[in-house]
Design an enzyme around this catalytic site. Structure first.
Site, PDB file in Angstrom:
ATOM      1  CB  CYS A  95      -1.189  -0.069   1.230  1.00 25.83           C
ATOM      2  SG  CYS A  95      -2.285   1.215   1.043  1.00 25.83           S
ATOM      3  CG  HIS A 223      -3.253  -3.534   3.224  1.00 26.32           C
ATOM      4  ND1 HIS A 223      -2.359  -2.869   3.799  1.00 26.32           N
ATOM      5  CD2 HIS A 223      -4.057  -2.666   2.531  1.00 26.32           C
ATOM      6  CE1 HIS A 223      -2.423  -1.528   3.653  1.00 26.32           C
ATOM      7  NE2 HIS A 223      -3.491  -1.384   2.942  1.00 26.32           N
ATOM      8  CD  GLU A 225      -0.631  -5.527   5.729  1.00 25.64           C
ATOM      9  OE1 GLU A 225      -0.540  -6.235   4.609  1.00 25.64           O
ATOM     10  OE2 GLU A 225      -1.159  -4.306   5.799  1.00 25.64           O
TER      11      GLU A 225
END
Lengths: 263, 985
Positions: A95, A223, A225
């Site tokens: 990002c 994302h 994560e």
């Protein structure tokens, strides 16, 4: 032997905690370190095989997303980062981190020199979009981080994520060198073809992530994560999902590569 | 001469910001323009060589792939007019500040203290007249309280040829650093006038208490010895006014009230806070061993797990948001974040919640002076909370937008934050903190300017002609994020002994409060870092400039603390030290300018004596039409502002950062069905989690505030129960927003409004003690009125009830979407004839009488049984019945799951199908259960009211019958689109 990831922090980066946790769950050690501390002693980079520039709002996205942090990294850590790349180590920018890598020219790294070749512009909606997306891994990609993966569901959370190239030559080169890593698709894995909301920002060729020609440096808007537990998935209660989330595989791939090649 | 860098998207490429503005002008102002291109302008007021300018222009300000730029040259093309908007002097300019840092990085040298970059923006508009452009500037682009603007024609632009359009926003108007003495030896009428002129918001009896204090021989003798005048200094009066403000002291909640209730009997209540709020927590605490710190810190703190505490707080930022929706709301969210950062020794923020109350964005009447159109308020407030939360890296996990016509007078902006802290930090128990005599009094974070002066007293008054523009601030989330990161590091290193938010009242309030325990403080105001020169000492002490925390740092740790701050690029300044002198003392350039007795400062405010008298409202019983097909009514209720989807706003919040989300705001097969409570797993590797919800229903207030309060609590609780949380684990926060309840000439119905407050507090006590919910923190905002000329608008009495519950196992959580065809559909709880205040009646232009009532004992039993059923895995979906009643809950469960529903409501035992569908009876759920689990489920629920209504189906429509006859029949897609389209902006 245990590998280690360095997670950049400071100035509005805000996904450093969960990015560090993802590396730990993938089997690596992970240290969060402030940019100023790294700049004071850049030799600390030698201890790490992996570097993550996490998501966030570095400098509030002022001027343009990632711009001021990219500028600072270039001026304060340009040399050490070049060495990190030349040592064949792994870098991920997620990002805002992707925006930073692109704007300081670590991606797509056509000639080995840091130079901006592509950009991430305002979403077509001109809005910050928070939604889960379906991603399709490009069959030709060299990306180490996506090894063995075909599709991935993770959230996007950005206002400036529209991948754009200067010209078709740039795009052709990205394709030819297997540098297009991830594209926006629908739930069936069919490419979004620019259609909102499957393609949440209007990115050219539905591109959500790219890598350098070696596949070791990876940047993406979504994302991974943020999908480390199955319960992160918006439909886990419908699909009976449990256990680990699909995004963790991205980090596992890196750790496995680092364990095999870098220690 | 400052230089200007202009940047524009390359011709031929799409300009999304320009296009978005064009669409917004059409939607909001009904102005059609042909085209708009945006030019970003950076005015560099610094000495840079031409080479340096060209370098920063190319390397820093321009994206080489999609933008073009120029130095001192105008780039706007093909336009009729250019509108440029920039800040007024002294207004926070975040981009300007970051740009200066970027220039320093690029050039490898530091710019001077007075050198700066100022950001402004041009809108090059084609297809609009001068008049239209001025209207656009005024009504869509600029807020004249904080921004300057101009409109230039194409001819004017070419004559200017790249020269500045706007004045450089440098602060030039400065106050002298003088201290005035305030003569209090004046007539009572003059004291009242003085309070108004100085924006003190003090009543006459309070002014007289100050006068009396300064007349006392003891005080005079002491002051003479110190070289202070008999009369107070301006700084002393300002400190007293801040500390004694309604905002800080909650004088109404602590007043002695003679209350005459609906039964006509009169009794005296010594503080509704003590009698109801604190009493609730005291009562519940007898059985809850998980309360850690309630009422006396910046936030309530409870146990989370063996190693962590959880902190929760919600605040309002109504008055600033009325004047500047964007800045007001942003400072609201980053302000409540600081409450969590200042709770215990400093918690990490793990989520935000936001609840807004507005008048209809479709309001088409005339807007009273100084107010903004509700549509603009909505957009601005939303954008402020979005930017504040997103840039801080805190996920927004739950909220609501509530509409009522009387929020035109003042919008309500509730911002909540939760945080987590290890039980031990830096070797200390994390919930205890105390400044000690000798500790340095330290300010960390942003610098001080004239922003936000009188915020605390301003919000203690109605919005009037004289409401100060200085009360408006803009947040700087990145400065705060840097500070928060730094403070959490310093916390873990045990570098400070006490921390608190520097918010309303500024240093005066934060240092004054922190000095209570050591028993004094000595502050040197000339040491405070300023944004610009020329603040009077009292302004320095009272400014509410944002992004600041106040700390007590032991002197031996000061060097390490300062060094860490420098490495993190956070400014920290020791302003003085805590003492045990018994006085709050302020110095300026070595001279004592304030010396206030700590006891008088904190306890000297006279108790208010108020009268409350219940005045039963004149209500007209509801009339509902003949039975018949109610499909159109259902669609209209789904489309109503309070029920309809808020997805287009929520999608702009970062809801996923921190990677802890378990149940999101939007759920179901297309990720667009409305969730009940949010569920998060804050610690990876553990299944323990938190469920968070809100309840708010001002629409019932005009019938009876007792039931408004009860329903708000029940709504929050049943949202939690719906996802799998249990009674006994729930903590609550009450945020009261009231119209002025003090009887006076301008508030002739004050005693009734105060009686409403008493009744709401009675309900708070009754329901929370029955449900076993401790109130761990709360806040009140008591002057939510607008009065200019003859126009007075008072909000409906409103309470936001925020609730959070610790869940043992988040993997047992249940979402609201129907899961499989053939599942059995139930409504749990009793449906009564309670249409009063409902969305259905509102559509028919009625209020009604029969307001929903909470039957706590029945509800409690049902909640306990439902929790067991959920824990046993017997429930496929569960959705709370709320605004719009059973009909809305059924439709939402169906379309979220992408499944049809076929149900019969005759068995509910009501006389009217309208009530069956739309009554908003509390403590109800729509639940689906797979056929194999029906027996076990019904056994689990035995003893509570529940009714089997029908089945989910593979067909894609909703069918509701009444004694065999169709009542509602509609395709899922129609219902969903009715629900989604109203606010699909």
């Amino acid at each position: 032997m245990k590998t280690n990831a360095l997670i950049l922090t400071g100035f509005g980066i805000n996904c450093d905690g969960e990015t560090a946790k993802a590396f730990v769950r993938a089997g690596a050690g992970a240290d969060r370190m402030h940019l100023n501390d790294i700049a004071e002693a850049p030799s600390c980079l030698d201890r790490y095989q992996m570097l993550a520039v996490p998501g966030g709002f570095s400098f509030g996205d002022d001027i343009a997303s990632g711009r001021i942090l990219a500028n600072r990294l270039r001026h304060k850590l340009g040399g050490p980062l070049k060495k990190f790349v030349q040592d064949g180590k792994l870098i991920i920018g997620i990002c805002n981190g992707f925006q930073v890598l692109v704007k300081m020219g670590i991606l797509p790294l056509f000639e080995g020199e840091f130079k901006q070749e592509v950009t991430l512009a305002w979403n077509n909606s001109c809005r910050f979009e928070n939604r889960w997306v379906n991603l399709k891994v490009d069959a030709q990609t060299q990306c180490v981080w996506l090894k063995g993966m075909d599709t991935l569901e993770v959230p996007v959370r950005h206002g400036e994520g529209k991948f754009m190239t200067r010209d078709t030559a740039t795009m052709d080169r990205l394709r030819a060198q297997g540098q297009i890593a991830l594209r926006y698709a629908d739930a069936a894995g069919v490419l979004a073809n620019g259609v909102f909301p499957a393609n949440p920002n209007g990115a050219e060729d539905d591109i959500a992530g790219i890598c350098d020609p070696s596949g070791r440096i990876f940047g993406l808007m979504p994302h991974p994560e943020a999908h480390v537990d199955a319960t992160n998935h918006p439909q886990w209660t419908r699909k009976g999902l449990s256990g680990e989330g699909a995004g963790l595989q991205v980090f596992r791939n890196a750790v496995e590569y680092a364990e095999t090649h870098l220690v | 001469m400052p230089n200007r860098i202009e940047v524009i998207i390359q011709p031929g490429l799409k300009d999304p910001a320009g296009e978005a503005l064009r669409a917004r002008l059409a939607e909001d102002l009904h102005i059609q323009i042909e085209d708009c291109r945006i030019v970003e302008v950076y005015t560099i007021d610094a000495v840079l060589s031409q080479d340096e300018l060209e370098t920063v222009c190319a390397e820093l300000f321009t994206d080489p792939i999609i933008e073009v730029s120029a130095v001192n040259h105008s780039l706007a093309r093909d336009f009729d007019y250019v509108i440029e908007v920039g800040f007024l002097p002294g207004v926070t300019d975040n981009v300007g500040k970051s740009s200066k840092e970027g220039i320093q990085d690029t050039l490898g040298r530091t710019l001077g203290e007075g050198e700066a970059v100022y950001k402004s923006r041009q809108f090059a508009i084609r297809g609009a007249s001068l008049d239209m452009c001025e209207k656009i500037a005024r009504r869509a682009l600029a807020n004249e309280l904080i921004e300057q603007w101009c409109v230039k024609s194409a001819a004017e632009m070419s004559a200017l040829d790249g020269k500045p359009l706007l004045g450089l926003p440098v602060v030039t108007q400065v106050s002298e650093a003088v201290v005035r003495n305030i003569d209090l030896e004046i007539a009572d009428s003059a004291l009242t006038a003085l309070s108004r002129e100085m924006m003190l918001a003090l009543e006459l009896h309070e002014m007289k208490a100050i006068q009396a204090h300064y007349r006392s021989e003891l005080v005079r003798t002491r002051r003479a010895k110190l070289g202070l005048p008999n009369n107070p200094t301006d700084l002393e009066v300002e400190i007293l006014a801040q500390t004694w403000s309604e905002h800080c002291k909650h004088k109404i909640f602590n007043a002695t009230i003679d209350y005459t209730g609906p039964d006509g009997k009169t009794r005296t209540i010594d503080s509704v806070f003590k009698t109801y709020v604190k009493a609730t927590t005291d009562e519940v605490a007898k059985h809850a061993d998980w309360l850690v710190s309630v009422f006396h810190d910046n936030a309530g703190i409870i146990e989370f797990d063996a190693d962590h505490y959880f902190a929760l707080k919600a605040e309002t930022h109504n008055s600033p948001s009325a004047l500047d929706p964007y800045g007001g709301a942003m400072t609201g969210i980053v302000g409540v974040n600081r409450d969590i950062l200042g709770a215990g020794l400093g918690c990490q923020c793990i989520f935000n919640t936001d609840v807004f109350c507005f008048a209809s964005p479709f309001f088409d009447g005339s807007i009273p002076d100084r107010l903004l159109h509700p549509r603009r308020v909505l957009r601005g407030v939303h954008a402020g909370v979005k930017d504040g939360g997103n840039q801080s890296g805190i996920p927004d996990i739950n909220g609501a937008i509530v509409f009522h016509e009387r929020f035109l007078g003042k919008p309500l902006v509730f911002c909540g934050t939760g945080g987590l802290i290890p039980k031990t930090v830096g070797g200390q128990p994390s919930h205890l903190k105390q400044a000690r005599p000798g500790d340095c009094a330290v300010m960390a974070g942003g610098r001080i300017g004239k922003d936000g002066i009188h915020g605390a007293t301003f919000s203690s008054e109605e919005l009037h002609e004289g409401s100060p523009a200085t009360a408006v601030q803009i947040g700087d989330p990145i400065t705060q994020k840097k500070m928060a990161d730094f403070l959490l590091e310093a916390r873990d290193l045990g570098m400070y002994s006490c921390i608190t938010d520097c918010g309303a009242g500024g240093l005066s309030s934060s240092i004054g409060e922190m000095a209570e325990k050591p028993g004094g403080v000595a502050i040197h105001l000339d040491r405070a870092p300023l944004k610009y020169a020329g603040l009077a000492p009292w302004e320095i002490f009272l400014s509410e400039a944002q992004e600041r925390m106040t700390l007590a740092v032991p002197p031996e740790k000061m060097a390490a603390f300062t060094d860490l701050a420098r490495r993190r690029e956070v400014e920290v300044t020791a302003l003085g030290e805590f003492t045990d002198s018994g006085y709050l003392e302020c110095f300026y350039e070595g001279k004592l300018i304030a010396s206030l007795d700590m006891e008088f400062l904190h306890d000297g405010v006279p108790k208010m004596q108020l009268e409350a008298r219940w005045n039963p409202p004149a209500l007209t019983p509801e009339t509902v039409g003949e039975r018949g097909d109610l499909t159109a009514d259902l669609k209209a209720v789904l489309a109503s502002l309070n029920v309809c989807s808020k997805e287009s706003f929520v999608r702009m919040y970062d809801t996923e950062v921190l990677a802890q989300s378990v149940l999101k705001q939007f759920q179901g097969i297309a990720n667009d069905g409305p969730g009940d409570a949010a569920v998060i797993r804050p610690i990876q590797g553990s299944d323990r989690g938190l469920a968070v919800s809100n309840g708010i229903c001002p629409k019932y207030s005009d019938i009876d505030v007792y039931h408004m309060m009860a329903c708000a609590i029940d709504e929050a609780v049943r949202n939690l129960v719906a996802v799998g949380a249990k009674l006994g684990t729930i903590a609550g926060l009450d945020n009261f927003c009231w119209p002025d309840p003090v009887q006076s000439e301008k508030t002739p119905d004050g005693s009734h409004k105060l009686a409403q407050l008493v009744r709401a507090c009675e309900a708070l006590y009754d329901v929370c003690t029955a449900y076993g919910i401790p109130l761990i923190s709360g806040k009140d905002s008591m002057k939510n009125d607008y009065k200019i000329g003859d126009t007075k608008i008072s909000i409906p009495p409103t309470v936001l009830f925020t609730a959070a519950a610790v869940m043992d196992d988040v993997t047992k959580a249940v979402s609201m979407d129907a899961k499989s065809a053939g599942d059995v559909v139930y409504v749990l709880g009793e449906t009564r004839d309670e249409l009063g205040g409902s969305e259905y009646l509102a559509l028919k232009g009625q209020l009604g009488v029969h307001v929903p009532q909470v039957h706590v004992e029945q509800a409690k039993a049902l909640y306990t049984r439902l929790s067991s059923a959920i824990e046993a895995g017997l429930v496929a979906s569960c959705h709370d019945c709320s605004d719009g009643g059973l009909a809305v809950a059924l439709a939402e469960s169906a379309f979220a799951g992408g499944l049809g529903i076929d149900v019969e409501l005759g068995a509910l035992g009501l006389d009217s199908p309208v009530s069956a569908l739309f009554s908003e009876s509390q403590s109800r759920f729509v639940v689906t259960v797979s056929p194999g689990k029906v027996q076990a489920f019904e056994a689990q629920l035995a003893g509570s009211a529940f009714c089997k209504l029908g089945l989910t189906t593979a067909a894609s429509d909703v069918t509701v019958r009444w004694k065999g006859e169709p009542l509602v029949h509609a395709p899922l897609a129609d219902l969903k689109s009715a629900w989604k389209k109203t606010l699909q902006w």
